[in-house]
Design a protein around this motif. Structure first.
Motif, PDB file in Angstrom:
ATOM      1  N   ARG A   1     -10.153   3.323   8.494  1.00 64.97           N
ATOM      2  CA  ARG A   1      -9.297   1.991   9.249  1.00 64.97           C
ATOM      3  C   ARG A   1      -8.319   3.031  10.675  1.00 64.97           C
ATOM      4  O   ARG A   1      -8.317   4.541  10.559  1.00 64.97           O
ATOM      5  CB  ARG A   1      -7.827   2.831   8.092  1.00 64.97           C
TER       6      ARG A   1
ATOM      7  N   GLU B   1     -11.180  -1.083   9.836  1.00 64.81           N
ATOM      8  CA  GLU B   1      -9.620  -2.343   9.751  1.00 64.81           C
ATOM      9  C   GLU B   1      -8.950  -1.210  11.451  1.00 64.81           C
ATOM     10  O   GLU B   1      -8.707   0.025  11.077  1.00 64.81           O
ATOM     11  CB  GLU B   1      -9.585  -1.957   8.522  1.00 64.81           C
TER      12      GLU B   1
ATOM     13  N   TRP C   1      -3.876  -6.683  12.745  1.00 60.38           N
ATOM     14  CA  TRP C   1      -2.432  -6.582  12.563  1.00 60.38           C
ATOM     15  C   TRP C   1      -2.183  -6.219  14.303  1.00 60.38           C
ATOM     16  O   TRP C   1      -2.513  -5.191  14.085  1.00 60.38           O
ATOM     17  CB  TRP C   1      -2.200  -5.570  11.348  1.00 60.38           C
TER      18      TRP C   1
ATOM     19  N   SER D   1       1.580   1.433   3.837  1.00 66.14           N
ATOM     20  CA  SER D   1       1.132   0.263   3.340  1.00 66.14           C
ATOM     21  C   SER D   1      -0.008   0.070   3.414  1.00 66.14           C
ATOM     22  O   SER D   1      -1.597  -0.298   3.122  1.00 66.14           O
ATOM     23  CB  SER D   1       2.148  -1.121   3.294  1.00 66.14           C
ATOM     24  N   PHE D   2      -0.152   0.112   5.034  1.00 66.56           N
ATOM     25  CA  PHE D   2      -1.627  -0.350   5.806  1.00 66.56           C
ATOM     26  C   PHE D   2      -2.069   1.085   5.429  1.00 66.56           C
ATOM     27  O   PHE D   2      -4.177   1.208   4.880  1.00 66.56           O
ATOM     28  CB  PHE D   2      -1.223  -0.246   7.745  1.00 66.56           C
TER      29      PHE D   2
ATOM     30  N   THR E   1      -4.060  -0.014   2.130  1.00 70.50           N
ATOM     31  CA  THR E   1      -4.437  -0.471   1.128  1.00 70.50           C
ATOM     32  C   THR E   1      -4.905  -1.393   2.388  1.00 70.50           C
ATOM     33  O   THR E   1      -6.700  -2.314   2.229  1.00 70.50           O
ATOM     34  CB  THR E   1      -3.973  -1.777   0.333  1.00 70.50           C
TER      35      THR E   1
ATOM     36  N   ASP F   1      -3.447  -3.149   4.533  1.00 75.61           N
ATOM     37  CA  ASP F   1      -2.796  -4.253   4.269  1.00 75.61           C
ATOM     38  C   ASP F   1      -1.740  -3.992   5.135  1.00 75.61           C
ATOM     39  O   ASP F   1      -0.621  -2.805   4.230  1.00 75.61           O
ATOM     40  CB  ASP F   1      -2.145  -5.622   3.766  1.00 75.61           C
TER      41      ASP F   1
ATOM     42  N   ASN G   1       1.737  -5.225   5.013  1.00 79.04           N
ATOM     43  CA  ASN G   1       2.922  -6.412   4.645  1.00 79.04           C
ATOM     44  C   ASN G   1       3.444  -5.566   3.254  1.00 79.04           C
ATOM     45  O   ASN G   1       2.903  -4.638   2.262  1.00 79.04           O
ATOM     46  CB  ASN G   1       2.176  -7.509   3.766  1.00 79.04           C
TER      47      ASN G   1
ATOM     48  N   THR H   1       6.525 -12.447   5.818  1.00 79.67           N
ATOM     49  CA  THR H   1       5.381 -12.262   6.084  1.00 79.67           C
ATOM     50  C   THR H   1       4.326 -11.922   7.628  1.00 79.67           C
ATOM     51  O   THR H   1       3.876 -12.627   8.442  1.00 79.67           O
ATOM     52  CB  THR H   1       4.037 -13.982   5.087  1.00 79.67           C
ATOM     53  N   TRP H   2       3.384 -11.575   7.396  1.00 82.10           N
ATOM     54  CA  TRP H   2       2.258 -10.324   8.782  1.00 82.10           C
ATOM     55  C   TRP H   2       1.069 -11.411   8.368  1.00 82.10           C
ATOM     56  O   TRP H   2       0.856 -10.739   7.183  1.00 82.10           O
ATOM     57  CB  TRP H   2       2.770  -9.037   8.591  1.00 82.10           C
ATOM     58  N   GLU H   3       0.400 -12.653   9.243  1.00 79.70           N
ATOM     59  CA  GLU H   3      -0.427 -12.415   9.199  1.00 79.70           C
ATOM     60  C   GLU H   3      -1.402 -12.004  10.020  1.00 79.70           C
ATOM     61  O   GLU H   3      -0.747 -11.626  11.384  1.00 79.70           O
ATOM     62  CB  GLU H   3      -1.070 -14.216   9.891  1.00 79.70           C
ATOM     63  N   ARG H   4      -2.488 -11.699   9.958  1.00 77.49           N
ATOM     64  CA  ARG H   4      -4.139 -11.294  10.679  1.00 77.49           C
ATOM     65  C   ARG H   4      -3.672 -12.209  11.962  1.00 77.49           C
ATOM     66  O   ARG H   4      -3.645 -12.894  12.391  1.00 77.49           O
ATOM     67  CB  ARG H   4      -5.181 -11.261  10.090  1.00 77.49           C
TER      68      ARG H   4
END
Length: 505
Positions: free
Chosen positions: A211, A303, A391, A451-452, A455, A457, A459, A465-468
């Motif tokens: 990551r 990621e 992200w 969090s990233f 996981t 992600d 969020n 809400t955070w979308e890619r």
């Protein structure tokens, strides 16, 4: 080889190394790059007998230490050429195999250190149950000078060989500190984000983490080829007052730091962000600009969390008297440098997007696009095309410091993502920021990073809400006093402008 880690703050004096005379503090991850090892790739450390006390920070890499009108300073003594050490923060030295964060500092390739309190990893270790590693590495002339294919230096980019050595150390040792060597995130800001990307596309580096957090990567810098880099080396010889590389090798590091200050003058051009030294595309350690490699699809498995500040170049121009009274005519000329015969059209597009913008604002917007926003957006869109969306965020909080001229400047997100604004009291760019903003925005960013790291992600309950980022949505989290889920950080008018030609690099 046992290692003693460090937690908490710097202590007043280094303790002895059991079994050997006391050396420099910190945890060494490579041999000291001194003497015959100056301008050589990082070599393995020889080790030691018994237990080495490492409860102190090691020295920072040699660099100019001076007041800064935005950060207040980005390097602090002690400095030493023997600087290849790292620091570890962990909740416990047990077998929990926690996710690991490795932090690579930025600083325009000439400043910064893994030992600065602003980069201490204790907030992430405490709030995220993470093991955190920060590293110091060679910067400035000691890390970025290219000596040419006829020298026996085995290529260039000594900074990158240092960072690879640090990641090897993490791979081999982090389990003893409660970390999981198979769950590593590398994060960096500015030059450190460039480093993170370079590691991600390096044949060995890409195997050592999965990551990446890229904060304000300066992907728009023109990475020079060997011939261009040798011209920089020739300029350094002249500024340092030596005849050849042999004499340069013999200089004390203090003289090299003085010459680095002189190189800023060599590089200075109106309306440009001066950088004395740059990574070299030497064909071995670095085969092309890392963003080009990532855009081409190298290391698709990694990621990525990627972002920039809304007014990056406010850092370079907003507190600089040379630019605070810039005229529209001067800035139009700077647009012509980037867009050629379309310079007037480009200027009008930028001005229409911000009708009340000053000439300084438009210059800041242009340079922010060129160096940071546009190449980062290109990476996000390429990742989406390859089916591995990143992200993406833009940090939009504008500091009230300097009557607002800095805007959401380069580096301003750091006290928030680390959630340690109390350690930035020396930094003028936080003057006037309200405590509730420091707390609320800090919690939102810091928890997203945790969090990233844990996981993949970012969020969490404190964010919309955070979308890619995908081609249809161009989703971008906008971090501000109030966080919003936005789209298309470039905007349709600029997007058309850049699509129609080669302007903006």
């Amino acid at each position: 080889m046992p290692h003693a880690g460090r937690r908490g703050a710097r202590r007043s004096a280094a303790r002895a190394v059991r079994g050997r005379p006391r050396g420099l503090p910190g945890i060494p991850y490579a041999a000291p790059p001194v003497g015959d090892l100056r301008w050589r790739p990082a070599r393995p450390h020889a080790g030691w007998d018994g237990v080495r006390e490492a409860a102190e920070y090691g020295p920072s890499a040699p660099q100019p230490v001076r007041a800064d009108p935005v950060l207040g300073g980005h390097g602090a003594p002690p400095l030493d050429e023997d600087c290849l050490t790292l620091n570890v923060w962990t909740p416990a030295t047990d077998t929990a195999r926690r996710p690991v964060l490795v932090w690579i500092h930025g600083g325009g390739f000439v400043s910064g250190s893994g030992t600065l309190p602003i980069y201490a990893g204790d907030t992430f270790a405490r709030d995220g149950d993470l093991v955190v590693v920060s590293i110091s590495y060679r910067i400035g002339a000691l890390g970025y000078v290219y000596l040419g294919p006829d020298d026996d230096a085995d290529g260039g980019n000594f900074w990158l060989t240092d960072q690879l050595a640090a990641l090897r150390w993490v791979r081999e040792n982090i389990a003893a500190f409660g970390g999981d060597p198979d769950d590593v995130t590398v994060a960096g800001q500015s030059g450190g984000a460039f480093s993170t990307a370079a590691l991600a596309v390096h044949p060995e580096g890409r195997r050592l983490f999965h990551r990446a957090i890229l904060q304000s990567p300066p992907f728009g810098v023109a990475t020079p080829d060997p011939e261009e880099s040798l011209r920089t080396t020739a300029a350094l010889l002249e500024v340092a007052g030596v005849a050849d590389v042999a004499e340069l090798r013999a200089l004390p590091w203090e003289r090299l730091v003085e010459a680095t200050i002189g190189m800023f003058g060599v590089r200075a051009r109106w309306g440009q962000w001066p950088v004395p030294f740059l990574p070299v595309v030497d064909g071995s350690t670095l085969t092309r600009n890392p963003v080009e490699a990532l855009i081409a699809g190298e290391n698709p498995e990694i990621e990525i969390l990627l972002g920039w500040t809304g007014n990056e170049a406010g850092f370079a121009f907003g507190a600089n008297e040379m630019y605070t009274d810039a005229t529209h005519a001067e800035v139009r000329g700077r647009f012509v440098e980037s867009f050629g015969e379309r310079g007037a059209e480009a200027y009008d597009v930028f001005a229409a997007a911000h009708p009340d913008a000053s000439a300084l604002d438009l210059l800041t917007d242009l340079v922010s696009d060129e160096l940071f926003r546009l190449p980062s957006v290109a990476l996000a869109e390429a990742r989406a095309e390859h089916g591995r969306p990143a992200w993406v965020y833009q940090f939009d909080y504008a500091t009230p410091a300097y009557d607002g001229r800095l805007g959401a400047a380069h580096c301003l997100e750091l006290p928030f993502s680390f959630r340690n604004a109390d350690r930035w009291s020396h930094a003028p760019f936080l003057a006037g920021v309200e405590p509730k903003t420091l707390d609320g925005l800090g919690a939102a960013m810091h928890d997203a990073w945790i969090s990233f790291i844990r996981t993949g992600d970012p969020n969490h309950a404190g964010l919309p809400t955070w979308e890619r980022y995908t081609a249809p949505n161009r989703a971008t989290m906008l971090f501000d006093a109030t966080n919003t889920a936005g789209t298309d950080p470039v905007g349709p008018a600029k997007r058309r402008l850049y699509a129609e030609g080669d302007g903006g690099r």
